[in-house]
Design a protein around this motif. Structure first.
Motif, PDB file in Angstrom:
ATOM      1  N   PRO A 355       0.822  -1.232   0.000  1.00 43.50           N
ATOM      2  CA  PRO A 355       0.000   0.000   0.000  1.00 43.50           C
ATOM      3  C   PRO A 355       0.848   1.272   0.000  1.00 43.50           C
ATOM      4  CG  PRO A 355      -0.923  -1.604   1.507  1.00 43.50           C
ATOM      5  CD  PRO A 355       0.397  -2.168   1.052  1.00 43.50           C
ATOM      6  N   GLN A 376      -5.070   3.320  -7.302  1.00 45.90           N
ATOM      7  CA  GLN A 376      -4.062   2.790  -6.392  1.00 45.90           C
ATOM      8  C   GLN A 376      -4.217   1.274  -6.252  1.00 45.90           C
ATOM      9  OE1 GLN A 376      -2.883   4.992  -2.989  1.00 45.90           O
ATOM     10  NE2 GLN A 376      -2.293   3.188  -1.815  1.00 45.90           N
ATOM     11  N   ARG A 377      -5.448   0.781  -6.267  1.00 42.34           N
ATOM     12  CA  ARG A 377      -5.669  -0.667  -6.143  1.00 42.34           C
ATOM     13  C   ARG A 377      -5.077  -1.414  -7.347  1.00 42.34           C
ATOM     14  NH1 ARG A 377      -4.711  -4.517  -3.709  1.00 42.34           N
ATOM     15  NH2 ARG A 377      -5.807  -6.436  -4.147  1.00 42.34           N
ATOM     16  N   GLU A 380      -1.457  -1.716  -6.748  1.00 41.98           N
ATOM     17  CA  GLU A 380      -1.206  -2.716  -5.698  1.00 41.98           C
ATOM     18  C   GLU A 380      -1.229  -4.130  -6.283  1.00 41.98           C
ATOM     19  OE1 GLU A 380      -4.118  -1.916  -2.638  1.00 41.98           O
ATOM     20  OE2 GLU A 380      -3.113  -0.070  -1.999  1.00 41.98           O
TER      21      GLU A 380
END
Length: 387
Positions: A355, A376-377, A380
């Motif tokens: 993260p 952002q996911r 990740e």
């Protein structure tokens, strides 16, 4: 009718002298800039290889005074830039020459900015923040890959934030780049592989970047062809001068492409990794490349098909999923042949770091031109796949 400016493209590049022995013109260029005292920036490895002494001799023979600074880490740090700028000032220098890989070259760019403005390098993070011209800058790359010598990027590490930040401005394009394949003969195979793959990533990312255009595409594709053809043979025959020259040429063209088209998620994620764990930049890129290509493929299938063709894959009659599979296969094979097969977990990345790494990657300017928009996911997930 208003003109649409979104399809305008500009192209910046230094004056380039390419070829064996081009480094020997260094004193001549310094004199042309009216140098009274040269500030020579390098690092301990390049000094040990003997290149710093050679440049010092060339300057002395031309009657030029110089001061030398070699306090540069593999990922150059904020305080090193500041110490260098202080030394530049107190020694009364007026032209900067850097010889080395990306680190001394980026550090030299930073020193130029700080010596011109008299403020912390941290204040220049981002795009077009530079208001005062830097002193004349002459760069001599000793690695075939980072292309700091032709780019409008300087990447500096801030250990306090464990963050590598980018300075992007045409003010950091050097005035002269002396690209001499002979100087790369002291690279070990690992560094040759890291920087060679870095150049390949520059070319691939520039070709699929949302900032790509006709001025950069030709350079990007030619770089992909040159590196795809010559990198594996060079790792097997490190003393082959002809192969070295081809990789140096590929690296230069990749640099001209990415400096102007900008990059993508591989670099955003790799800058984040390099800031977090202080790893070699080319190795970070290698570990992420196939995973990001897999993620981006659907966003520009035609472009990736051209990359596959340039990497020697006959795509006639192939469906996009097959092209994707074959391209990923070729990238994996290239990594294996040059010995860059490590995964993130082997280098100390833990699931719990992802993260934070992704947060930094999302702040990197390179993510903006990635062909597929990423949350952002998304980032990740790509890191997780590379673990």
């Amino acid at each position: 009718m208003a003109h649409d400016v979104t399809n305008l493209r500009k192209f910046v590049s230094p004056e380039i002298v390419f070829g064996a022995g081009s480094r020997k013109a260094v004193a001549n260029f310094a004199s042309n800039f009216g140098a009274r005292k040269v500030f020579l920036v390098s690092d301990p490895g390049v000094a040990k290889a003997g290149w710093v002494a050679e440049i010092q001799t060339l300057l002395t023979e031309a009657g030029l005074d110089y001061d030398t600074f070699t306090g540069v880490s593999p990922n150059p740090r904020v305080e090193e830039v500041m110490i260098g700028a202080e030394q530049y000032k107190s020694a009364g220098c007026d032209v900067i020459i850097a010889i080395g890989g990306g680190s001394p070259m980026d550090c030299a760019k930073g020193i130029g900015i700080v010596s011109a403005h008299g403020r912390s390098i941290l204040e220049f993070e981002g795009v077009d923040t530079i208001t005062i011209p830097s002193p004349p800058l002459i760069l001599i790359p000793t690695t075939a890959g980072t292309s700091a010598d032709v780019s409008q990027f300087a990447i500096i590490s801030d250990p306090n934030r464990r963050f590598k930040f980018s300075i992007i401005s045409k003010s950091v394009v050097p005035d002269v780049s002396l690209i001499d394949p002979e100087v790369t003969q002291t690279m070990d195979p690992f560094l040759t592989a890291c920087t060679g793959v870095d150049a390949m990533v520059h070319a691939i990312e520039a070709f699929v970047s949302t900032g790509s255009g006709p001025l950069t595409d030709a350079h990007a594709l030619e770089a992909i062809r040159l590196i795809n053809t010559h990198l594996e043979p060079l790792i097997a025959n490190p003393s082959d001068a002809q192969l070295r020259e081809q990789i140096m040429l590929g690296s230069m063209q990749a640099g001209l492409a990415f400096s102007n088209a900008i990059l993508g998620a591989v670099h955003a994620m790799s800058h984040s990794l390099g800031g977090f764990l202080d790893l070699p930049h080319g190795l970070c890129n290698a570990m992420l490349l196939d995973h990001v290509v897999a993620y981006n493929f659907s966003a520009c299938e035609d472009r990736f098909k051209r990359i596959a063709e340039t990497m020697g894959i006959d795509t006639r009659g192939m469906t996009p999923p097959v092209v994707r599979e074959r391209l990923l296969g070729r990238i994996t094979e290239l990594k294996r042949h040059v010995g860059l097969e490590k995964r993130l977990a082997e280098l100390g990345v833990r699931n719990s770091d992802i993260p934070s790494l992704s947060g930094f990657a999302m702040q990197d300017p390179c993510i903006v031109t990635n062909p597929r928009k990423s949350s952002q996911r998304d980032v990740e997930v790509v890191y997780e796949e590379a673990l």
